[in-house]
Design a protein around this motif. Structure first.
Motif, PDB file in Angstrom:
ATOM      1  N   GLU A 238       0.835  -1.206   0.000  1.00  0.00           N
ATOM      2  CA  GLU A 238       0.000   0.000   0.000  1.00  0.00           C
ATOM      3  C   GLU A 238       0.870   1.258   0.000  1.00  0.00           C
ATOM      4  O   GLU A 238       0.598   2.217  -0.741  1.00  0.00           O
ATOM      5  CB  GLU A 238      -0.916  -0.006   1.224  1.00  0.00           C
ATOM      6  N   GLU A 239       1.915   1.253   0.818  1.00  0.00           N
ATOM      7  CA  GLU A 239       2.824   2.409   0.877  1.00  0.00           C
ATOM      8  C   GLU A 239       3.625   2.555  -0.415  1.00  0.00           C
ATOM      9  O   GLU A 239       3.880   3.674  -0.873  1.00  0.00           O
ATOM     10  CB  GLU A 239       3.768   2.250   2.073  1.00  0.00           C
TER      11      GLU A 239
ATOM     12  N   GLN B 153       2.623   1.653  -3.400  1.00  0.00           N
ATOM     13  CA  GLN B 153       1.717   2.177  -4.418  1.00  0.00           C
ATOM     14  C   GLN B 153       1.510   3.678  -4.246  1.00  0.00           C
ATOM     15  O   GLN B 153       1.489   4.434  -5.229  1.00  0.00           O
ATOM     16  CB  GLN B 153       0.373   1.443  -4.373  1.00  0.00           C
ATOM     17  N   LYS B 154       1.384   4.116  -3.012  1.00  0.00           N
ATOM     18  CA  LYS B 154       1.229   5.545  -2.745  1.00  0.00           C
ATOM     19  C   LYS B 154       2.469   6.314  -3.209  1.00  0.00           C
ATOM     20  O   LYS B 154       2.368   7.388  -3.825  1.00  0.00           O
ATOM     21  CB  LYS B 154       1.002   5.784  -1.247  1.00  0.00           C
TER      22      LYS B 154
ATOM     23  N   GLU C  17      11.156   7.370   1.028  1.00  0.00           N
ATOM     24  CA  GLU C  17      10.624   8.494   0.260  1.00  0.00           C
ATOM     25  C   GLU C  17      11.637   9.635   0.201  1.00  0.00           C
ATOM     26  O   GLU C  17      11.812  10.267  -0.858  1.00  0.00           O
ATOM     27  CB  GLU C  17       9.325   8.989   0.875  1.00  0.00           C
TER      28      GLU C  17
ATOM     29  N   TYR D  47       4.509   5.375  -5.537  1.00  0.00           N
ATOM     30  CA  TYR D  47       4.506   5.321  -6.999  1.00  0.00           C
ATOM     31  C   TYR D  47       3.571   6.366  -7.596  1.00  0.00           C
ATOM     32  O   TYR D  47       3.922   7.076  -8.536  1.00  0.00           O
ATOM     33  CB  TYR D  47       4.093   3.920  -7.435  1.00  0.00           C
ATOM     34  N   GLU D  48       2.380   6.458  -7.038  1.00  0.00           N
ATOM     35  CA  GLU D  48       1.405   7.427  -7.544  1.00  0.00           C
ATOM     36  C   GLU D  48       1.911   8.866  -7.373  1.00  0.00           C
ATOM     37  O   GLU D  48       1.655   9.728  -8.208  1.00  0.00           O
ATOM     38  CB  GLU D  48       0.076   7.252  -6.820  1.00  0.00           C
ATOM     39  N   THR D  49       2.635   9.101  -6.284  1.00  0.00           N
ATOM     40  CA  THR D  49       3.130  10.450  -5.993  1.00  0.00           C
ATOM     41  C   THR D  49       4.269  10.867  -6.914  1.00  0.00           C
ATOM     42  O   THR D  49       4.347  12.016  -7.347  1.00  0.00           O
ATOM     43  CB  THR D  49       3.590  10.538  -4.524  1.00  0.00           C
TER      44      THR D  49
ATOM     45  N   TYR E  22      -4.334  -4.311  -3.116  1.00  0.00           N
ATOM     46  CA  TYR E  22      -3.619  -3.049  -2.904  1.00  0.00           C
ATOM     47  C   TYR E  22      -3.664  -2.103  -4.103  1.00  0.00           C
ATOM     48  O   TYR E  22      -3.158  -0.992  -4.026  1.00  0.00           O
ATOM     49  CB  TYR E  22      -2.155  -3.336  -2.537  1.00  0.00           C
TER      50      TYR E  22
END
Length: 205
Positions: free
Chosen positions: A62-63, A65-66, A194, A68-70, A105
């Motif tokens: 989940e983290e 993917q977040k 990150e 990646y989207e960012t 996810y």
């Protein structure tokens, strides 16, 4: 004589892997079992992760993917390599793994063919990654990290000196020129991951 020649050959291969300047000559198999060279990602910041679907760290999907989207549109690619070497926690076919990851996810980053990351059958990619970035140590303030540290120390008091992959969701950070610049063990805070990504993308965080 044959044994000596074989040993010399292994040494030459290992030296060649360490001497290589970047990851771009290395080939991997994608989700369709098609061989591709990592130079296809030249110019991108890469986060390479060995994953599993039945692990205590699986929620990190989940983290990831977040993340990646960012940062996908800013130059980040996450390369997911399922691996069943740690507690057999990545069972099933790649198709089954992919269905679980997308359904649970919502991942959209690429998943590659299942691989081994340690041992005689390990992927050349991981031979190279481990040569560039050694084991960084578990976060012992993390309950799972403290458990894993105790477990590995019981097997080998000097395990921290071994660069092998210790568990699922170990992450390697590669810059846009293909240089392996950092390694994050599975217990590392995703905020640190990150921050590393942002530094390579030259973004303020």
């Amino acid at each position: 004589m044959k044994k000596v020649f074989g040993l010399l050959l292994l040494v030459m291969v290992a030296v060649s892997a360490v001497a290589q300047k970047n990851v771009y000559k290395i080939s991997v198999k994608d989700g369709n079992n098609k061989e591709i060279k990592l130079k296809a990602y030249k110019g991108k910041v890469l986060l390479v992760v060995n994953t599993a679907t039945k692990c205590g760290f699986t929620p990190q999907y989940e983290e990831l993917q977040k993340l990646y989207e960012t940062y996908k549109d800013k130059g980040l690619e996450i390369l997911d390599f399922p691996c069943n070497q740690f507690g057999e926690q990545a069972p099933g076919s790649l198709q089954e793994i992919h269905a679980f990851c997308t359904g649970t996810y919502g991942i959209t980053f690429p998943q590659f063919a299942k691989i081994e990351v340690n041992g005689k059958k390990e992927s050349p990619l991981y031979t190279y990654l481990k040569a560039q970035q050694p084991f960084k140590g578990f976060d012992k303030n993390n309950k799972i990290g403290a458990y894993l540290d105790e477990k590995f120390k019981a097997q080998d008091p000097n395990y921290e000196k071994d660069p092998s992959i210790k568990w699922n969701f170990t992450k390697f950070l590669i810059d846009s020129q293909g240089h392996v610049v950092d390694r994050f063990e599975p217990t590392a805070d995703m905020k640190d991951v990150e921050a590393g990504v942002c530094a390579l993308l030259k973004l303020k965080k």
